[in-house]
Structure formats: C-alpha cells, structure tokens
Enzyme design. Structure first.
Site, mmCIF file in Angstrom:
data_model
loop_
_atom_site.group_PDB
_atom_site.id
_atom_site.type_symbol
_atom_site.label_atom_id
_atom_site.label_comp_id
_atom_site.label_asym_id
_atom_site.label_seq_id
_atom_site.Cartn_x
_atom_site.Cartn_y
_atom_site.Cartn_z
ATOM 1 N N LYS A 109 0.358 -3.280 -2.622
ATOM 2 C CA LYS A 109 -0.905 -3.997 -2.473
ATOM 3 C C LYS A 109 -0.756 -5.234 -1.578
ATOM 4 O O LYS A 109 -1.722 -5.687 -0.983
ATOM 5 C CB LYS A 109 -1.440 -4.437 -3.841
ATOM 6 C CG LYS A 109 -1.503 -3.358 -4.910
ATOM 7 C CD LYS A 109 -2.464 -2.254 -4.575
ATOM 8 C CE LYS A 109 -2.899 -1.429 -5.777
ATOM 9 N NZ LYS A 109 -1.865 -0.529 -6.322
HETATM 10 C C1 LIG Z 1 -1.985 0.767 -6.892
HETATM 11 C C2 LIG Z 1 -0.743 1.523 -7.061
HETATM 12 C C3 LIG Z 1 -0.701 2.922 -6.937
HETATM 13 C C4 LIG Z 1 -1.944 3.736 -6.676
HETATM 14 O O1 LIG Z 1 -2.478 3.492 -5.411
HETATM 15 P P1 LIG Z 1 -3.995 3.905 -5.082
HETATM 16 O O2 LIG Z 1 -4.255 3.357 -3.755
HETATM 17 O O3 LIG Z 1 -4.820 3.275 -6.151
HETATM 18 O O4 LIG Z 1 -4.046 5.388 -5.151
HETATM 19 C C5 LIG Z 1 0.521 3.560 -7.034
HETATM 20 N N1 LIG Z 1 1.651 2.869 -7.301
HETATM 21 C C6 LIG Z 1 1.637 1.534 -7.446
HETATM 22 C C7 LIG Z 1 2.924 0.843 -7.756
HETATM 23 C C8 LIG Z 1 0.461 0.816 -7.333
HETATM 24 O O5 LIG Z 1 0.462 -0.520 -7.492
#
Ligand SMILES: *Cc1c(COP(=O)(O)O)cnc(C)c1O
Length: 501
Positions: A109
């Site tokens: 993120k």
């Molecule tokens: C947010 C997240 C996901 C999922 O990603 P999306 O974009 O919501 O499909 C997978 N792994 C981790 C560690 C995340 O923080």
C-alpha cells in the site's frame, strides 16, 4: 478521461476523480480508454522507478502537467523507500517476487499511498477547491497504516481510519494505534472489513452527511483503492519488474509472462490488468484468494459472484474480504463499458448478495484465472519456501505461491512468473512462526513473538516495526458501523475547538 462505472454521463478529469474518490452515484471512476506503451523501446530497460512512474502517470493524469507529476513523484519515491530501486525483484525457488514491502509501513500500500497526498493537493489547487479535505478510509490492516503515515500532518487534509475490531494482526493494530500526527484518528469497528467498507461507502454517498461536512469546510474523499489515484501508481511496478527480468536476461523483451497477485479488494491485480491493457506482455493474471475464496470461485465456476457464504478470519487478514470493490471496475472493462449492466449487477449484489456474470459471454474475463489456498496450504508453502529456497515470505504472499502451484498443476506453463509479494513477514509473526513449526502461546506479548521470529530466521526486525514497541497507543475506541458520521463530527469539532483555543 474518467467516468463512473455505473453511468456514462458522470464524467471527470483525473484531478476531479482523485478529489472525489467515489463517483456521486456510488460507481467507481474508470478510464474511458487505455493508453498504450510501445513495449519494445530500448529506453525502458534501464529506466528508473521514478522515470517510469512519471511516464505512466502522465498517460493517465490528463489534466496534470509533466512538471506537476515529476514533483509528486519526487516527493513520493525519494526518501520513503529503503533503496533507490523502490521495488526490487527477488528470485527464489525459480519464482520472481516483486518485493512491494520496502516502504515505511512494510506493505505494498505504501507504493500508491506515498504519492496520493501529493496528487490530492495538486488536484485541489487545480480545481480551485477552497475546502479542506477529509479522508475516510476502511482498512483490512495495511491500507490504514500506510494512509496514516502518508497523510500525517499534511496541511489542509484530515484522515480518519476504520479497521475491523477482530480482523487485523497485532502488529497491524500496533502500527495504527501508535501513529503520530495531529490531523488523524483511528477507530475500531465492530464487524468485519466488509462492514467497515460498506459503512464508509454509505457515509460518503449520504447527502445529508456530505452537506454537514461541507458546512464545516471540508470535502470528503477516500484513500481506499476505489480512488483512481491509488490504482494508477500501482501500474508502475508491473512494468519496472518486467524490465528487471529483461535486464537480468531472464526473458527477452516482448516475451509473455504470468503474474500472480494475492487478492482482496482486487486493486493490485486490477493494476496488473491495466498494465496488460497498456501493452505489457502478460499471458494470465492469476488471482489468488485465501479461504475467503469468492473471487477464485467466480473464475472457476463460470462467473457466479456469491457472497452468501461464511466469512473467515485468516492468517492473511488483508485478503479477508467478500465484497471486493474494484471487481466492479473489472466488470466494467470486461463488458466493454456497459454501465447499465454494471449498475444492474451491483444492485443485485446489494439486494440479493449474488450476481452472475457469465465468463463465456465476456471473453475479456479470460485474462484472469482464479485459485485459492487455505490456511494449511499457505502455511505449508511458507515453510517450503523458507526451508527449500531460504526465502521468508508473508502469509499473503504464501497464499499467492500456493495458489500458483495449484494453477500450474491444472495448466502446465513454462512462462516466467512474477509474484506480488505484498507485505513483510514481520507484520504477521504469529502465523509465520506457526507455519515454520514454532507455534505461539496466545498469551505471549506480540513483540516477544516478533523477536522469536528474528532469532529463528536470523532476519532483523524492520526498524519501522521495532520502533512502535514503546510508543503510546493513542487510538482504538470501538464504534458501531452505523455511527461513523458521529465519529467524524466529534473528530472535526474537537480539532476545531483546539485550533481556536
Ligand atoms: C491489501 C493487501 C492485499 C490485497 O490487495 P488488494 O489490492 O486489496 O487485492 C494483499 N496482501 C496484502 C499484504 C495487503 O496489504
């Protein structure tokens, strides 16, 4: 360049779409067409992360100047990541891992959230927007911390984060509750991530609520992956990772690869799909689910999206999602931009909890394949990768690897594969230790668990995490999903009083 996924008449330039987050009708902003990159150009082989980001963002942010984009990119990717490379690719056990966890909060993120505040402030200036911005964000654990860190003490922006009370790891919670900064606050919500996300969406589209916020001098926006400003920066690392494989002579430029993404809200894999539509040579985009395998089921059962099922709390909490927001964008693109159909499906989802989108009739969906791994399978994979390939992965990434192996059994394929490695294993020490055969005592202090993982693996605890151990916890009151609005008013009014003392 953008329109609502549910109504062609609701249009916006990039900056307006970024400011609003969600379209007025509850739809998501989608690009009307995909810009193309000429993939055979030699310059891409040695292009830096920042230059690639500028190149791609310029194609999507129609009303930003190149200079503005360069400035945002500089601010986002200069000091916030461990290395200048920003996103390294690591080979282990014959697979290639896109290491997306070298930012401040140790999850992928960070890549998009590092740049989002700068894009928002530019958008605000561009639109002559006098109001301040209030961001409401639901988190399954990682978005919350990354957003708090990114927006901390940014002038004219305030942010409130909601996480599901029992749906995040101890470390994720610790990271959020110890967040510094005066312009932010964090609440726990009773319920799961879907409850939190729906409540935020509901509040954000409520007319009376919007008016009250506006009267207080704020404009509502979102830092979730429903915001196009989150999605577009994620396209970049699929390109840079591909060209790292070219640089290392693992593939020749133009050769097709596969990409596997551990998926929750379908944001990260959607960015990979956008990359493919722009010309990245990808054969399949493999959507990996955990035990909450609603998406994997959709792709294997011919296109039925059915939320009428149990919700599980797993060791990969950021994928514990049944209502996958960005999937709406996939429906839009796969249906050739049929807004009426998308609006219909979303209505069915809301009213009946299920809809059917027959994959055979929408061949575009065949860009994707779905697989899943349960707790045991992902744990076993985590152990195998550590013991056989000496590579420690986090539980989400373990789901991806395990799902990929299942996919390969059914679809033998010699193409090279990029796996999105989405978080540091140290954010989930209990699951990781358990998987490695060193079970945890539920009474053990979370940081002791962390230190045991460090000792066992010989890998140092990331500094960003270690630092939070002795910080005071500032937030975490539990509120009801039906009362988000009140929490916002309290936060704004309190801040207002303090500022005027
Ligand atoms: C947010 C997240 C996901 C999922 O990603 P999306 O974009 O919501 O499909 C997978 N792994 C981790 C560690 C995340 O923080």
């Amino acid at each position: 360049m953008y329109q609502s996924s549910r109504n062609e008449a609701i249009r916006a330039k990039a900056s307006a779409a970024i400011l609003q987050g969600l379209a007025k009708d509850g739809g998501l902003f989608v690009p009307k067409e995909f810009p193309k990159l000429e993939i055979h150009q030699e310059k891409y082989r040695t292009m830096s992360y920042k230059d690639f980001a500028t190149e791609i963002l310029s194609l999507y942010l129609d009303d930003f100047s190149r200079k503005e984009i360069e400035t945002c990119v500089e601010l986002a990717y200069t000091a916030n990541f461990e290395t200048e490379e920003v996103v390294p690719v690591q080979k282990a056990g014959g697979l290639f891992f896109i290491e997306l966890f070298h930012g401040k909060t140790l999850a992928f993120k960070d890549l998009a959230l590092s740049i989002l505040p700068h894009l928002m402030l530019s958008s605000k200036r561009k639109n002559g927007e006098q109001k301040k911005i209030l961001i409401m964000t639901a988190t399954s654990g990682d978005t919350g911390k990354a957003a708090l860190e990114a927006f901390q003490d940014i002038e004219d922006i305030k942010i409130v984060v909601y996480y599901p009370d029992k749906g995040v790891s101890d470390m994720q919670k610790q990271q959020m509750l110890t967040q510094r900064g005066e312009n932010l606050c964090v609440y726990a919500i009773s319920g799961n991530f879907d409850d939190a996300q729906s409540a935020v969406k509901r509040a954000m589209t409520g007319e009376t609520f919007n008016k009250s916020i506006s009267d207080r001098g704020y404009l509502l926006s979102s830092a979730n992956s429903i915001n196009i400003g989150r999605l577009i920066p994620q396209i970049v690392y699929y390109f840079t990772s591909y060209f790292k494989l070219v640089q290392k002579n693992e593939i020749v430029q133009g050769e097709e690869i596969n990409i596997v993404v551990p998926t929750g809200n379908f944001g990260n894999i959607l960015a990979a799909y956008y990359a493919k539509k722009m010309g990245l040579p990808v054969h399949k985009l493999i959507c990996a689910s955990n035990k909450n395998k609603i998406l994997a089921d959709f792709f294997t059962n011919g296109g039925t999206y059915d939320t009428k099922r149990n919700f599980y709390t797993t060791g990969s909490p950021s994928m514990d999602i049944l209502i996958s927001s960005n999937f709406e964008r996939a429906l839009y693109h796969a249906s050739g931009g049929d807004c009426t159909l998308v609006a219909e499906k979303m209505k069915e989802l809301k009213e009946q909890g299920v809809y059917r989108f027959p994959i055979d009739e929408f061949a575009e969906m065949k860009n994707f394949a779905g697989e899943y791994a349960d707790e045991e399978e992902s744990g076993a994979e985590l152990k195998r990768m550590f013991e056989d390939a000496h590579y420690l992965i986090d539980p989400h990434t373990a789901v991806a690897v395990s799902a990929y192996r299942k996919y390969l059994k059914k679809n033998p394929d010699k193409r090279k594969v990029l796996i999105a490695s989405t978080a540091s294993p140290f954010k989930f020490p209990a699951f990781v230790l358990e998987a490695l055969g060193h079970g945890t005592d539920p009474k053990e202090a979370p940081f002791d668990t962390l230190r045991r993982l460090e000792n066992l693996t010989g890998i140092q605890i990331p500094k960003a995490l270690a630092e939070t151990e002795h910080l005071e916890k500032r937030f975490g009151s539990l509120i009801d999903a039906g009362h988000l609005e009140e929490s916002i008013f309290r936060f704004l009014d309190e801040k207002h009083e303090r500022e005027h003392e």
